[in-house]
Design an enzyme around this catalytic site. Structure first.
Site, mmCIF file in Angstrom:
data_model
loop_
_atom_site.group_PDB
_atom_site.id
_atom_site.type_symbol
_atom_site.label_atom_id
_atom_site.label_comp_id
_atom_site.label_asym_id
_atom_site.label_seq_id
_atom_site.Cartn_x
_atom_site.Cartn_y
_atom_site.Cartn_z
ATOM 1 N N CYS A 116 0.865 -1.188 0.000
ATOM 2 C CA CYS A 116 0.000 0.000 0.000
ATOM 3 C C CYS A 116 0.904 1.242 0.000
ATOM 4 O O CYS A 116 1.838 1.336 0.799
ATOM 5 C CB CYS A 116 -0.901 0.003 1.238
ATOM 6 S SG CYS A 116 -1.948 -1.457 1.357
ATOM 7 N N CYS A 119 1.748 3.493 3.228
ATOM 8 C CA CYS A 119 2.057 2.795 4.488
ATOM 9 C C CYS A 119 3.557 2.586 4.678
ATOM 10 O O CYS A 119 4.258 2.150 3.766
ATOM 11 C CB CYS A 119 1.331 1.449 4.508
ATOM 12 S SG CYS A 119 1.665 0.485 5.989
ATOM 13 N N GLU A 160 -0.017 -8.485 7.036
ATOM 14 C CA GLU A 160 -1.377 -8.801 6.596
ATOM 15 C C GLU A 160 -1.780 -10.134 7.236
ATOM 16 O O GLU A 160 -1.282 -11.194 6.831
ATOM 17 C CB GLU A 160 -1.400 -8.878 5.056
ATOM 18 C CG GLU A 160 -2.660 -9.463 4.463
ATOM 19 C CD GLU A 160 -3.952 -8.766 4.925
ATOM 20 O OE1 GLU A 160 -3.980 -7.531 5.045
ATOM 21 O OE2 GLU A 160 -4.919 -9.484 5.186
ATOM 22 N N SER A 191 -7.787 -7.307 11.037
ATOM 23 C CA SER A 191 -7.904 -6.293 9.990
ATOM 24 C C SER A 191 -7.191 -6.757 8.730
ATOM 25 O O SER A 191 -6.081 -7.280 8.790
ATOM 26 C CB SER A 191 -7.291 -4.977 10.484
ATOM 27 O OG SER A 191 -7.521 -3.957 9.548
ATOM 28 N N SER A 215 -9.637 -2.706 5.415
ATOM 29 C CA SER A 215 -9.054 -1.409 5.075
ATOM 30 C C SER A 215 -9.391 -1.111 3.618
ATOM 31 O O SER A 215 -8.784 -1.655 2.708
ATOM 32 C CB SER A 215 -7.548 -1.442 5.316
ATOM 33 O OG SER A 215 -7.316 -1.733 6.681
ATOM 34 N N LEU A 216 -10.388 -0.259 3.435
ATOM 35 C CA LEU A 216 -10.897 -0.017 2.081
ATOM 36 C C LEU A 216 -10.131 1.130 1.415
ATOM 37 O O LEU A 216 -9.554 0.972 0.354
ATOM 38 C CB LEU A 216 -12.400 0.290 2.154
ATOM 39 C CG LEU A 216 -13.123 0.127 0.829
ATOM 40 C CD1 LEU A 216 -13.235 -1.325 0.433
ATOM 41 C CD2 LEU A 216 -14.506 0.769 0.890
ATOM 42 N N ASN A 217 -10.221 2.280 2.008
ATOM 43 C CA ASN A 217 -9.429 3.457 1.597
ATOM 44 C C ASN A 217 -9.826 4.093 0.270
ATOM 45 O O ASN A 217 -9.401 5.217 -0.033
ATOM 46 C CB ASN A 217 -7.926 3.151 1.607
ATOM 47 C CG ASN A 217 -7.468 2.632 2.967
ATOM 48 O OD1 ASN A 217 -8.068 2.971 3.975
ATOM 49 N ND2 ASN A 217 -6.463 1.797 2.996
ATOM 50 N N ASN A 291 -1.480 9.370 8.438
ATOM 51 C CA ASN A 291 -0.351 9.744 9.280
ATOM 52 C C ASN A 291 0.868 9.908 8.409
ATOM 53 O O ASN A 291 1.040 9.162 7.447
ATOM 54 C CB ASN A 291 -0.101 8.644 10.321
ATOM 55 C CG ASN A 291 -1.198 8.610 11.353
ATOM 56 O OD1 ASN A 291 -1.487 9.609 11.996
ATOM 57 N ND2 ASN A 291 -1.853 7.461 11.473
ATOM 58 N N CYS A 334 -1.433 4.308 13.106
ATOM 59 C CA CYS A 334 -1.701 3.411 11.982
ATOM 60 C C CYS A 334 -0.744 3.652 10.827
ATOM 61 O O CYS A 334 -0.542 4.785 10.402
ATOM 62 C CB CYS A 334 -3.098 3.663 11.427
ATOM 63 S SG CYS A 334 -4.388 3.042 12.445
#
Ligand code: SAH
Length: 345
Positions: A116, A119, A160, A191, A215-217, A291, A334
């Site tokens: 991602c 991240c 994950e 999650s 976690s769609l985002n 973040n 996060c």
């Protein structure tokens, strides 16, 4: 070496019977000394010391190490600690202190392969899966250090969980054991980035009744594939179909995480797409302010950005709340886990 951190009380009891010819009383003494009294040398428990031969044998046979903590940083009730694994790799765990209990955010992998783009952990790539001892060890370390009981465990640290599902499921069983850590299943959250096969596996009635959070985002396929490469092989329609099946079969709602990135996924159109995608799923939305850390090109939202997006959702009947990102100051919020773990070199 035998690993108490990978065993439920029933596992230990069976083992005591078959290997030591001992009954449940002594197995309980060892289990209780380790998990309830947090004794790092549980073979010294009173009931066991009465038979020095057994005590010596247990000391010799059992690995009870919860992992070597090499760094511990704390600020405003949020701590993050780094565990050095036996092969030298490092992982991070976050501990959030409430008045009477702890929430522990555990890692399920060293690094992560999901990539991602926002991240921090993704930058490490996947190093390896954690085993059950390494996962449960994080909870025991948190509990020892704080002396408070752990009420909530969220699999939202590094990695994950669906990619390491067997170890994650066993660790849930161990954490849930009433004679040990005694963490209720309804206080455990798994999650995922949305691995369809993994979610399907959880639909089976025998699976533990933990919370599922996705976690769609982004609710647009093109945008989501840009942000989260996993979407290319697990596209939104397939994910939705599986989640619908999950909620119907399990009779449970899900949590949808949405990391808000200004100018990327916070427009009115994005909100409409999200509302549309969610219907008729039984879901609550957690808005997570981006973040800093993962990607430098993104801006961090301010309070008003979050509030505005939340209003767009609420107006259309979606249950949305802001998830407060305590821990930013120590890079424990996060998506910020990894920098410290990487420093091991
Ligand atoms: N791989 C699983 C478990 C990790 S949870 C999953 O993605 O659900 C980590 C959470 O932090 C996810 O919801 C992710 O979307 C979010 N996250 C990642 N990077 C972030 C960042 N820079 N700011 C805020 N949240 C972030």
């Amino acid at each position: 070496m035998l690993r108490i951190l990978e065993m439920t009380h029933a596992d230990l009891e069976a083992f005591f019977k078959s290997n030591y010819g001992k009954g449940p009383f002594l197995a309980s003494a060892l289990y209780g000394a380790f998990y309830k009294k947090l004794n790092p040398r549980p073979w010294n428990a009173d009931a066991i010391s009465l038979s020095p031969g057994l005590s010596a044998r247990l000391k010799n046979d059992w690995d009870v190490a919860a992992g070597e903590t090499v760094e511990w940083v704390e600020q405003e009730g949020v701590a993050t600690f780094v565990t050095q694994l036996k092969d030298g790799h490092r992982i991070e765990t976050v501990v959030i202190s409430m008045a009477t209990h702890l929430t522990v955010c555990v890692s399920s992998q060293a690094g992560c392969r999901m990539g991602c783009c926002f991240c921090e952990t993704a930058k490490m790539g996947l190093i390896r899966n954690l085993d059950v001892q390494e996962i449960v060890g994080q909870v025991v370390t948190a509990r020892r250090r704080h002396g408070m009981s752990v009420r909530n465990v969220v699999f939202m640290g590094m990695g994950e969980p669906m990619d390491n599902i067997d170890a994650v499921l066993k660790s849930i069983q161990v954490m849930n054991d009433q004679r040990g850590l005694d963490i209720a299943l309804r206080h455990i959250t798994l999650s995922t980035v949305g691995v369809v096969k993994g979610i399907e596996k959880l639909i089976a009635p025998a699976m533990p009744k933990v919370h599922l959070s996705v976690s769609l985002n982004a609710a647009d396929n093109v945008l989501r594939s840009q942000l989260m490469p996993v979407n290319r092989s697990n596209p939104l329609p397939a994910l939705k179909e599986t989640l619908l099946k999950y909620t119907l079969k399990r009779g449970a709602g899900i949590m949808v995480n949405y990391v808000l990135i200004p100018g990327v996924n916070d427009s009115q159109e994005c909100a409409d797409q999200l509302v549309n995608w969610l219907s008729p799923l039984k879901a609550r939305v957690n808005l997570i302010p981006l973040n800093p850390g993962g990607a430098v090109e993104f801006q961090v939202p301010d309070q008003e950005d979050i509030a505005a997006f939340r209003r767009l959702l609420i107006r259309q009947g979606v249950n949305a709340q802001e998830r407060h990102s305590r821990g930013r100051g120590v890079m424990a919020a996060c998506g910020q886990l990894g920098a410290r773990a990487k420093r091991s070199g």
